[in-house]
Design a protein around this motif. Structure first.
Motif, PDB file in Angstrom:
ATOM      1  N   LEU A 170       0.665  -1.188   0.025  1.00  0.00           N
ATOM      2  CA  LEU A 170      -0.049   0.066  -0.043  1.00  0.00           C
ATOM      3  C   LEU A 170       0.947   1.173  -0.150  1.00  0.00           C
ATOM      4  N   SER A 173       2.194   1.583  -3.329  1.00  0.00           N
ATOM      5  CA  SER A 173       1.347   2.065  -4.528  1.00  0.00           C
ATOM      6  C   SER A 173       1.093   3.678  -4.223  1.00  0.00           C
ATOM      7  N   PHE A 174       0.759   3.936  -3.112  1.00  0.00           N
ATOM      8  CA  PHE A 174       0.503   5.330  -2.827  1.00  0.00           C
ATOM      9  C   PHE A 174       1.837   6.319  -3.178  1.00  0.00           C
ATOM     10  N   SER A 175       2.909   5.914  -3.059  1.00  0.00           N
ATOM     11  CA  SER A 175       4.257   6.612  -3.651  1.00  0.00           C
ATOM     12  C   SER A 175       4.214   6.702  -4.907  1.00  0.00           C
ATOM     13  N   VAL A 177       1.398   7.512  -6.690  1.00  0.00           N
ATOM     14  CA  VAL A 177       0.317   8.529  -7.238  1.00  0.00           C
ATOM     15  C   VAL A 177       0.809   9.908  -7.780  1.00  0.00           C
ATOM     16  N   ASP A 188      -7.287   8.010  -9.246  1.00  0.00           N
ATOM     17  CA  ASP A 188      -7.474   6.599  -8.431  1.00  0.00           C
ATOM     18  C   ASP A 188      -6.114   6.235  -8.299  1.00  0.00           C
ATOM     19  N   PRO A 189      -5.412   5.944  -6.992  1.00  0.00           N
ATOM     20  CA  PRO A 189      -4.234   5.392  -6.788  1.00  0.00           C
ATOM     21  C   PRO A 189      -4.047   4.062  -7.714  1.00  0.00           C
ATOM     22  N   PRO A 192      -2.672  -1.848  -4.998  1.00  0.00           N
ATOM     23  CA  PRO A 192      -1.468  -2.496  -4.407  1.00  0.00           C
ATOM     24  C   PRO A 192      -1.043  -3.640  -4.960  1.00  0.00           C
TER      25      PRO A 192
END
Length: 196
Positions: A170, A173-175, A177, A188-189, A192
């Motif tokens: 997670l 994955s957010f890194s 964005v 949307d991101p 993961p």
């Protein structure tokens, strides 16, 4: 069978993480016995795949590969009574995913775009960068798994396996964005990485 959005998300969560949650529960409920917990992993993975098939009338490719690998490596662990097999499963699966992504790039393809292209609109250069980043992530996770299982206790490795790898996925994955938001028509991101 038509599911509400909330029920659909719950089914997806069970399909994606049911086997690992069963493994985690089994490990602590059986007195931290990794071989006994592997029975829980095998049963939980099989049940998760059946739930996906019943409620979604299909098994998505990534959960099918991950669930199949859990059954295969879990089966080897139980047949040979050797916990090494269940411990190397994340290493092998993440190496396969990483090599697949980076190998696809080397061949001029973008495997990530093939999997997610309908959900995200990105230019080819952004797809290549995102694919490269995910490929390196999977290789790094494979190496990290080897370090953890070879140097730490079973308890530490099991917690690294679940929820540790899910949290790392997670965060990674957010890194990604910002990269997506610079190029995408959606905010949307990325999903993961699937548990290895």
């Amino acid at each position: 069978m038509t599911l509400s959005p909330g029920a659909h998300r719950m089914v997806r969560f069970v399909v994606d993480y049911g086997g690992l949650l069963a493994f985690l529960a089994g490990f602590f409920l059986t007195g931290r016995d990794l071989i006994a917990a592997t029975w829980w992993l095998v049963a939980g993975s099989a049940l998760a795949l059946v739930i996906g098939l019943v409620f979604e009338r299909r098994i998505a490719p990534i959960p099918a590969i991950s669930g199949g690998a859990a059954l295969f490596f879990g089966g080897l662990t139980l047949i040979f009574q050797d916990e090494m097999f269940v411990k190397i499963k994340p290493t092998i699966m993440n190496l396969i995913f990483g090599a697949g992504l980076l190998g696809g790039l080397a061949l001029g393809k973008s495997p990530l775009k093939m999997m997610l292209g309908t959900a995200l609109q990105l230019p080819d250069a952004a797809w290549r960068k995102l694919t490269f980043n995910y490929g390196l992530y999977f290789i790094a996770i494979a190496v990290l798994n080897e370090v953890v299982w070879r140097t730490q206790s079973n308890e530490v490795w099991v917690l690294f396996r679940m929820p540790g790898l899910m949290i790392l996925g997670l965060v990674f994955s957010f890194s990604q964005v910002p990269l997506m938001m610079r190029h995408a028509k959606t905010d949307d991101p990325p999903p993961p990485p699937s548990p290895g």
